[in-house]
Design a protein around this motif. Structure first.
Motif, mmCIF file in Angstrom:
data_model
loop_
_atom_site.group_PDB
_atom_site.id
_atom_site.type_symbol
_atom_site.label_atom_id
_atom_site.label_comp_id
_atom_site.label_asym_id
_atom_site.label_seq_id
_atom_site.Cartn_x
_atom_site.Cartn_y
_atom_site.Cartn_z
ATOM 1 N N MET A 1 18.432 9.315 3.597
ATOM 2 C CA MET A 1 18.530 8.506 2.421
ATOM 3 C C MET A 1 18.015 9.327 1.246
ATOM 4 N N ALA A 2 18.574 9.072 0.145
ATOM 5 C CA ALA A 2 18.266 9.860 -1.033
ATOM 6 C C ALA A 2 16.900 9.543 -1.629
ATOM 7 N N ALA A 3 16.476 8.264 -1.611
ATOM 8 C CA ALA A 3 15.269 7.935 -2.363
ATOM 9 C C ALA A 3 14.654 6.617 -1.924
ATOM 10 N N LEU A 4 13.382 6.470 -2.247
ATOM 11 C CA LEU A 4 12.719 5.177 -2.112
ATOM 12 C C LEU A 4 13.083 4.332 -3.327
ATOM 13 N N SER A 5 13.000 3.038 -3.166
ATOM 14 C CA SER A 5 13.269 2.142 -4.290
ATOM 15 C C SER A 5 12.071 2.112 -5.230
ATOM 16 N N ASP A 6 12.306 1.642 -6.452
ATOM 17 C CA ASP A 6 11.202 1.454 -7.401
ATOM 18 C C ASP A 6 10.155 0.524 -6.807
ATOM 19 N N TYR A 7 10.605 -0.553 -6.139
ATOM 20 C CA TYR A 7 9.685 -1.517 -5.529
ATOM 21 C C TYR A 7 8.724 -0.817 -4.556
ATOM 22 N N LEU A 8 9.258 -0.017 -3.623
ATOM 23 C CA LEU A 8 8.399 0.608 -2.621
ATOM 24 C C LEU A 8 7.542 1.713 -3.226
ATOM 25 N N GLU A 9 8.088 2.486 -4.156
ATOM 26 C CA GLU A 9 7.278 3.520 -4.813
ATOM 27 C C GLU A 9 6.062 2.894 -5.485
ATOM 28 N N ASN A 10 6.268 1.814 -6.227
ATOM 29 C CA ASN A 10 5.157 1.147 -6.914
ATOM 30 C C ASN A 10 4.172 0.536 -5.928
ATOM 31 N N ALA A 11 4.682 -0.080 -4.857
ATOM 32 C CA ALA A 11 3.809 -0.686 -3.853
ATOM 33 C C ALA A 11 2.934 0.367 -3.180
ATOM 34 N N LEU A 12 3.502 1.524 -2.860
ATOM 35 C CA LEU A 12 2.725 2.588 -2.214
ATOM 36 C C LEU A 12 1.689 3.188 -3.159
ATOM 37 N N ILE A 13 2.064 3.411 -4.404
ATOM 38 C CA ILE A 13 1.099 3.928 -5.382
ATOM 39 C C ILE A 13 -0.052 2.935 -5.556
ATOM 40 N N ASN A 14 0.271 1.666 -5.700
ATOM 41 C CA ASN A 14 -0.769 0.650 -5.839
ATOM 42 C C ASN A 14 -1.656 0.596 -4.603
ATOM 43 N N HIS A 15 -1.070 0.703 -3.435
ATOM 44 C CA HIS A 15 -1.830 0.631 -2.190
ATOM 45 C C HIS A 15 -2.755 1.841 -2.028
ATOM 46 N N VAL A 16 -2.227 3.032 -2.230
ATOM 47 C CA VAL A 16 -2.986 4.255 -1.987
ATOM 48 C C VAL A 16 -3.982 4.559 -3.109
ATOM 49 N N LEU A 17 -3.573 4.388 -4.362
ATOM 50 C CA LEU A 17 -4.401 4.828 -5.484
ATOM 51 C C LEU A 17 -5.147 3.711 -6.200
ATOM 52 N N ARG A 18 -4.713 2.458 -6.015
ATOM 53 C CA ARG A 18 -5.321 1.375 -6.774
ATOM 54 C C ARG A 18 -5.939 0.301 -5.878
ATOM 55 N N ASP A 19 -6.014 0.590 -4.561
ATOM 56 C CA ASP A 19 -6.647 -0.316 -3.602
ATOM 57 C C ASP A 19 -6.038 -1.723 -3.643
ATOM 58 N N THR A 20 -4.713 -1.762 -3.809
ATOM 59 C CA THR A 20 -3.977 -3.019 -3.791
ATOM 60 C C THR A 20 -3.312 -3.144 -2.427
ATOM 61 N N VAL A 21 -3.479 -4.258 -1.786
ATOM 62 C CA VAL A 21 -2.944 -4.446 -0.442
ATOM 63 C C VAL A 21 -1.427 -4.455 -0.467
ATOM 64 N N TYR A 22 -0.837 -3.689 0.442
ATOM 65 C CA TYR A 22 0.611 -3.722 0.667
ATOM 66 C C TYR A 22 0.812 -4.157 2.106
ATOM 67 N N ALA A 23 1.452 -5.281 2.302
ATOM 68 C CA ALA A 23 1.711 -5.785 3.647
ATOM 69 C C ALA A 23 2.990 -5.154 4.179
ATOM 70 N N SER A 24 2.861 -4.395 5.234
ATOM 71 C CA SER A 24 4.015 -3.768 5.853
ATOM 72 C C SER A 24 4.984 -4.827 6.368
ATOM 73 N N PRO A 25 6.282 -4.588 6.228
ATOM 74 C CA PRO A 25 7.240 -5.548 6.766
ATOM 75 C C PRO A 25 7.312 -5.528 8.289
ATOM 76 N N GLY A 26 6.576 -4.611 8.932
ATOM 77 C CA GLY A 26 6.570 -4.556 10.391
ATOM 78 C C GLY A 26 7.960 -4.303 10.939
ATOM 79 N N SER A 27 8.376 -5.157 11.853
ATOM 80 C CA SER A 27 9.694 -4.976 12.467
ATOM 81 C C SER A 27 10.815 -5.583 11.632
ATOM 82 N N GLN A 28 10.470 -6.111 10.476
ATOM 83 C CA GLN A 28 11.486 -6.725 9.601
ATOM 84 C C GLN A 28 12.112 -5.679 8.677
#
Length: 127
Positions: A1-28
């Protein structure tokens, strides 16, 4: 795949750098086909209503920021004729958030045809 979506990029940045919880979709995790690459915002192409999304639960362990499907993925059969030219990964079977996207092998499907990704063909890369 070419890229992550804006949604996931922002969620990961918030989770890793801003201590904001990102709930993994698990098997979904669901794969959808498009008439082109949907782009980072998901608006660059139209999802094909003729082919339902497919849930994918088998991914290889990541190596160097990349993973891929471990089994053959078959989407379809197509309910109407359509042309596949893009793919997206979502966190829900209907609606939900686009997580990653990219072009796919161009293929015109007739009613009843299916679209397949060989094992290892659907790659997701963090770069």
């Amino acid at each position: 795949m070419a890229a992550l979506s804006d949604y996931l990029e922002n969620a990961l940045i918030n989770h890793v750098l801003r201590d904001t919880v990102y709930a993994s979709p698990g098997s979904q995790i669901w794969v959808a086909l498009f008439d082109g690459d949907p782009g980072d915002d998901g608006l660059g192409a139209t999802e094909l209503a003729a082919i339902a999304r497919l849930q994918v639960t088998a991914w290889d362990p990541p190596v160097d920021g990349q993973t891929q499907n471990t089994v053959v993925l078959t989407l379809g059969p197509a309910l109407t004729a359509c042309t596949v030219n893009g793919v997206g990964i979502f966190d829900n079977s209907v609606g939900g958030n686009l997580l990653a996207h990219g072009p796919s092998t161009f293929k015109t499907l007739a009613v009843g045809d299916s679209y397949q990704f060989a094992a290892g063909a659907l790659e997701v890369t963090l770069a």
